[in-house]
Structure formats: structure tokens, C-alpha cells
Design a protein around this motif. Structure first.
Motif, short mmCIF file in Angstrom:
data_model
loop_
_atom_site.label_atom_id
_atom_site.label_comp_id
_atom_site.label_asym_id
_atom_site.label_seq_id
_atom_site.Cartn_x
_atom_site.Cartn_y
_atom_site.Cartn_z
N VAL A 18 13.16 -45.66 -117.46
CA VAL A 18 14.42 -46.38 -117.66
C VAL A 18 14.25 -47.43 -118.75
CG1 VAL A 18 16.07 -47.95 -116.57
CG2 VAL A 18 15.26 -45.94 -115.33
N ILE A 19 13.12 -48.16 -118.74
CA ILE A 19 12.87 -49.18 -119.76
C ILE A 19 12.81 -48.55 -121.15
CG2 ILE A 19 11.14 -50.80 -120.64
CD1 ILE A 19 10.46 -51.52 -117.79
N LEU A 20 12.09 -47.45 -121.30
CA LEU A 20 11.99 -46.77 -122.60
C LEU A 20 13.34 -46.27 -123.08
CD1 LEU A 20 8.66 -44.78 -122.08
CD2 LEU A 20 9.01 -46.81 -123.47
N LEU A 21 14.15 -45.72 -122.16
CA LEU A 21 15.47 -45.24 -122.53
C LEU A 21 16.36 -46.41 -122.99
CD1 LEU A 21 17.42 -42.83 -122.70
CD2 LEU A 21 18.04 -43.28 -120.31
N THR A 22 16.26 -47.54 -122.30
CA THR A 22 17.04 -48.73 -122.67
C THR A 22 16.65 -49.22 -124.07
OG1 THR A 22 17.17 -49.38 -120.34
CG2 THR A 22 17.67 -51.07 -121.98
N PHE A 28 18.83 -47.79 -131.41
CA PHE A 28 19.85 -46.96 -132.07
C PHE A 28 21.10 -47.78 -132.39
CE2 PHE A 28 23.66 -44.30 -131.69
CZ PHE A 28 23.42 -43.40 -132.72
N SER A 29 21.52 -48.67 -131.45
CA SER A 29 22.72 -49.49 -131.67
C SER A 29 22.52 -50.45 -132.83
CB SER A 29 23.05 -50.26 -130.38
OG SER A 29 23.26 -49.39 -129.30
N ILE A 30 21.35 -51.08 -132.90
CA ILE A 30 21.09 -52.04 -133.98
C ILE A 30 21.05 -51.33 -135.32
CG2 ILE A 30 19.37 -53.64 -134.91
CD1 ILE A 30 20.86 -54.78 -132.54
#
Length: 567
Positions: A18-22, A28-30
Motif C-alpha cells: 500500500v505504501i509503495l502504491l501510494t 505520477f501526480s507531481i
């Protein structure tokens, strides 16, 4: 069937996923936001500060005009005032002319009207000392297109006539431009200030804990950092944000500059002892120079600028002495700290020489820049040396504490031993001021019988249990000592102690211990106290406490004999 450990391991893998996916979504957003070309532009706009240092001219008495492409690069040795002229552009009522004044007198004219006067006849500075500041000269729309003239006069022969920079714009724009263009200076000041305060706080903390010797070099290093902060700050234009008197700022700058070598000598003296007092003599010479220059300045005889060559000579002399001292110490004693200090000193010497050369060649520029960088590297090496010294001291201190603990603590019971008790008694005998003291003496009953019957291991169990009960009862009130095979003493150094109540509390604690202890035991007790004991009175208190304990033991024996007779 799954084991609990397998479930925990599986949950850990899910959490990590979950941490890696976050992080992946965040990255990607930045990146996608940065690549967007039609994003709204919200950066603060330039408020209009602009350079006004180009294309000035000088007209001599014969009418010959000399054009100056860049005014900051022009300088000459002049015995009188020099006037620079230029046509003003279109202006607003908020525009100002910003001229960096570096120990010079200036007058500013628009056509023949004097709009700014910082001359010897106008200002009353002590010893005729001019300041180092930026003059802010208000303009208005009517002055646009007219000729502005700047009359510059350098009163000090060791400095050349010239100006650093001239800018045009609003006051807020100039402040913003200065802060952004000197961000390195601000970061350096902040770093040195925080480091200096941290080292000073660390020194005071360690001194309060009694570790004076291991941290004594932190004090001069902290003072060196704080002096450097004062000098670099006052040598810049930043004080104008807080004070309006440039002469006060310059006085602080010169005093801090003259004082810089003193903590350096103190620091070296802490690490490399000076047998012949060479470092102390040079420090005295530097202090004498500060006092003499202060007197001459206060009496309006000389300004600090006129005495600056003397200060430079003494600083160069101090550096040479320090360099020779460290070389001799390194060759003679092979001091482990001489080599890094030599490296730090060489860095400081090179940066200081560059700053001195720049000062005499171009006094209008930022002359503290090279020395500032050199100081940062010098201080970094000094902090490294401090860390090495403190780690070595902490290692020795820890070893000393371990050995001291072994020497003053009873290995079997964990309480302090007879040597620690005798040392405490000697200390209290040497005190002349009366203090409240209470002594409690305890002796295990029939420990010899237990040893003879069940062996010494049983006796050890009883000794440990008795020490635990006494320590629990008197915890926070006094110190517990085992002064003999089966004897304990408690020393209480506070007034108003309920000793009978504590003895009863101890007996209750022993009764509870006997419920679980393999071998039951009891103690005989006695006590004595005084609200104002000193000197040999300690011996009387100890004797009285022992006598009370022996009386209690006699009562215990009578009870045992009575029980035997009855049976």
C-alpha cells in the motif's frame, strides 16, 4: 492451520504494498502537474527594481567628459570630490535611488537642487567615521528626464574613491531584491547562529552535569560562531532593516572583527596546552588593541577605518603565531588535534588573505564573502575536532564511572559499600556549616546461624532480600550502605524525618518479603538524628545510632531466650 507469525508477516507485506502504491500515485501526480504547459502562472512578479549603474559620466573642470560604462568597476585615488552624472528616466512618485555608500561622503543633486546630503558638514559622526549602508533617496515624476549628479568624496587615503551599485525602484522592491540576491548570506548567518547557540547550550548543559573538562572547548567555539554572526551581519546591509544609525552598526562590525582571533586562541589552548603562555600573550595583545582603538575612537582622534591597517597587521601576526605554535606542537608532541587544526587554519588564512586583497583593491564589493566561506569550513573542522574530543572524553568518563561504581558499590547487594560510606562521612566531617543529618543502623539477626546451618548461599539470599527491603523503604530519602558482613547504614540529609515511622515501615516490608523469601530473616535497628550537625558530631551520631541498634538486638535476644525457655 496458519501460525500467528505467518499472519503478521502477510499483513506486513500488504502494508508495504500500500505504501509503495501510494508513493507511485504521488510521484505520477507531481510529474504530470509539472509537464502541464497551460497551468496558471502564480509566481510573484518582479516589482520593478532595476540597475542604474551603467553609462554614467564625469565632466572635469575643462569640460572633458569621461564615460563610465559600469560605475561599480570605476575607482581611483582622488584627493577631492568626484561627481558622476546621468539623465534620469521616466519616474513615478514611488521611485527611489538606492546608492550603496562604503565609508564615503556623498551628495546627490537633480540639476542644481541638492536632494541628499551625507557630507562632513552635514552629519556629526564620531571621529568623522562614515558608515557602510545603502542610501535611499526619494524621487518624483517631475525629476524624470533631468540630470542627476552624485558627488563622492573618500576621506580615507587607504581607500579608493568609488561606488558599488546604484539601483532604481521602490523601497519594497529593493528589500525583496536584496534578500533574494543575498540568500546565501542569510543561510550562512542562520546556520552559524543556530550552531553557536547549540554549542553554547551544550556547554552549559554539560557543565551543569559536572562534565567541565570534556566540554570546555565548546565555549570558545560557541563564542567564535556568535562573534562571526555579529561581524558578518553588521558587515552587510541587513542591519538597515532594523536600525537607522549606520555608525553604530560599523562600530559593532569593527569590534567583532577585532575580537575574532581571541576565541580561536582559547580553543587551541584548550586542546594544545601552552606551557610558555604564548597564546595568552597574543590574546592580551589583541585585547590591548581593542581597548586602545576604542579609546582613540571615543576621543575623536582616529576612526576605526583609519586604524584598520593596525588591526589587519595584528590579525596576520596572530595567525602566523598560531601557525608556528601548531607546527611545533605537531612535530614535538604529535598531538592528534594539531593536524586538523592546521588544515582549518590554512583554510582560514587563505580566505582571509583573499578578503584582505579584495578589500584594498575593491572596497565597494562584498569583502566578507571569502572570509565567510573560509569561516564556515574552519568552523566545520573545529566542530569535527570537538566531536572527537567529546567522544574521547565520554569514553574515558564512562570507564571512570564504571570503575568508580565498582569501587564504591557492594557487588552482592547492589547498595553502596563501606568505602563510599567512609568518603561520605569524611565529607560531612569537613563541613563547617551545621546541616540536618539522620543515621539509621541495621544488623541482620542470626545471619551466622543461617550460614552455618544452610550454607553461605542462604546467607547471600538473606543479604540481598534485606538490602532490597531497606532500599525500598528509604528510597528517595537517603543513601543505603553495607558497611560490614551483616550491617547496613542509611544516611538521610534532610530535616523533619519520621524515623520511628520508617523503622515500622521497614519491619512491615520485611514481613511481606518473608512470605516469598526462601529463608526468613529480621533486623535489629537503631537511629540518631540532629537538625544541626557538623564536624566531629558525625562520629557521635554514628555511635549513638549503633548503641540504639545494639539495644534493639539485646531485646531480640531476650525474646529468643524467653521463647526457648518457655518451650
Amino acid at each position: 492451520m496458519n501460525e500467528p507469525g505467518q499472519k503478521v508477516n502477510k499483513s506486513g507485506h500488504i502494508y508495504l504494498g500500500v505504501i509503495l502504491l501510494t508513493l507511485l500515485i504521488y510521484t505520477f501526480s507531481i510529474v504530470s502537474s509539472c509537464l502541464q504547459n497551460d497551468a496558471p502562472y502564480s509566481r510573484f512578479q518582479d516589482s520593478g527594481i532595476r540597475s542604474f549603474s551603467e553609462d554614467w559620466y564625469i565632466a572635469d573642470s575643462s569640460g572633458t567628459i569621461t564615460t563610465i560604462p559600469e560605475i561599480s568597476k570605476w575607482k581611483e585615488d582622488s584627493q577631492g570630490p568626484v561627481t558622476f552624472s546621468k539623465t534620469l528616466p521616466e519616474l513615478t512618485d514611488y521611485d527611489c535611488l538606492f546608492i550603496e555608500v562604503n565609508y564615503t561622503y556623498i551628495k546627490v543633486f537633480v540639476n542644481d537642487l541638492c536632494i541628499y546630503d551625507y557630507s562632513a558638514g552635514k552629519i556629526k559622526a564620531p571621529s568623522g567615521m562614515t558608515g557602510h549602508f545603502t542610501a535611499q533617496i526619494p524621487l518624483n515624476t517631475d525629476m524624470g528626464g533631468q540630470t542627476v549628479s552624485i558627488e563622492v568624496y573618500q576621506p580615507y587615503k587607504l581607500l579608493q574613491t568609488g561606488l558599488n551599485s546604484i539601483k532604481l525602484g521602490t523601497g519594497s522592491a529593493y528589500i525583496t531584491d536584496y534578500l533574494f540576491s543575498h540568500i546565501e548570506l542569510i543561510i550562512s548567518l542562520f546556520f552559524m547562529l543556530i550552531t553557536g547557540i547549540f554549542l553554547l547550550a551544550l556547554y552549559l548543559w554539560q557543565k551543569n552535569r559536572g562534565r567541565w573538562e570534556g566540554c570546555s572547548m565548546l565555549r570558545p567555539l560557541a563564542f567564535l560562531l556568535l562573534l562571526s554572526v555579529i561581524w558578518v551581519f553588521t558587515d552587510s546591509q541587513l542591519p538597515q532593516l532594523f536600525w537607522k544609525n549606520p555608525v553604530i552598526v560599523c562600530v559593532l562590525s569593527f569590534y567583532s572583527f577585532m575580537s575574532l582571533p581571541i576565541p580561536v586562541f582559547s580553543f587551541v589552548g584548550k586542546l594544545c596546552p601552552d606551557k610558555y603562555g604564548i597564546l595568552t600573550r597574543v590574546q592580551f595583545l589583541l585585547l590591548l588593541n581593542i581597548m586602545v582603538q576604542g579609546v582613540l575612537f571615543s576621543l575623536n582622534i582616529f576612526s576605526f577605518v583609519e586604524m584598520l591597517p593596525v588591526t589587519h597587521f595584528l590579525i596576520v601576526f596572530s595567525v602566523i603565531v598560531l601557525l608556528i605554535f601548531l607546527l611545533k606542537r605537531y612535530r614535538k608532541d604529535r598531538s592528534p588535534y594539531a593536524r586538523p587544526m592546521l588544515a582549518a587554519l590554512i583554510v582560514l588564512i587563505v580566505s582571509a588573505l583573499l578578503s584582505l586583497i579584495q578589500f584594498y583593491i575593491s572596497p565597494q564589493t562584498d569583502n566578507s564573502r571569502f572570509l565567510r566561506y573560509g569561516f564556515l569550513m574552519f568552523i566545520g573542522i573545529m566542530v569535527y575536532i570537538c566531536i572527537r574530543v567529546m567522544l574521547a572524553f565520554m569514553h574515558d568518563y564512562t570507564e571512570h564511572q564504571i570503575l568508580k561504581d565498582l569501587a564504591y558499590r557492594d557487588f552482592l547487594t547492589g547498595v553502596e559499600n563501606r568505602l563510599a560510606f567512609e568518603n561520605l562521612m569524611d565529607e560531612m566531617r569537613g563541613v563547617d556549616t551545621p546541616v540536618p543529618i539522620s543515621l539509621c543502623s541495621f544488623d541482620l539477626n542470626n545471619l551466622k546461624v543461617t550460614n552455618d546451618t544452610f550454607g553461605h548461599k542462604a546467607g547471600d539470599i538473606i543479604l540481598k532480600a534485606a538490602a532490597l527491603c531497606i532500599t525500598d523503604t528509604f528510597q528517595g530519602l537517603g543513601r543505603v550502605f553495607r558497611i560490614g558482613g551483616d550491617e547496613f547504614v542509611v544516611v538521610i540529609q534532610s530535616p523533619g524525618v519520621d524515623l520511628p515511622g520508617l523503622i515500622e515501615k521497614l519491619k512491615d516490608r520485611i514481613d511481606r518479603e518473608n512470605e516469598t523469601c526462601e529463608f526468613s530473616f529480621s533486623v535489629s535497628s537503631g537511629y540518631a538524628s540532629s537538625e544541626a550537625a557538623c564536624g566531629n558530631a558525625m562520629n557521635l551520631l554514628l555511635r549513638k545510632s549503633d548503641m540504639e541498634m545494639y539495644k534493639d538486638k539485646a531485646v531480640y535476644r531476650e525474646q529468643i531466650h524467653r521463647c526457648i525457655d518457655e518451650n
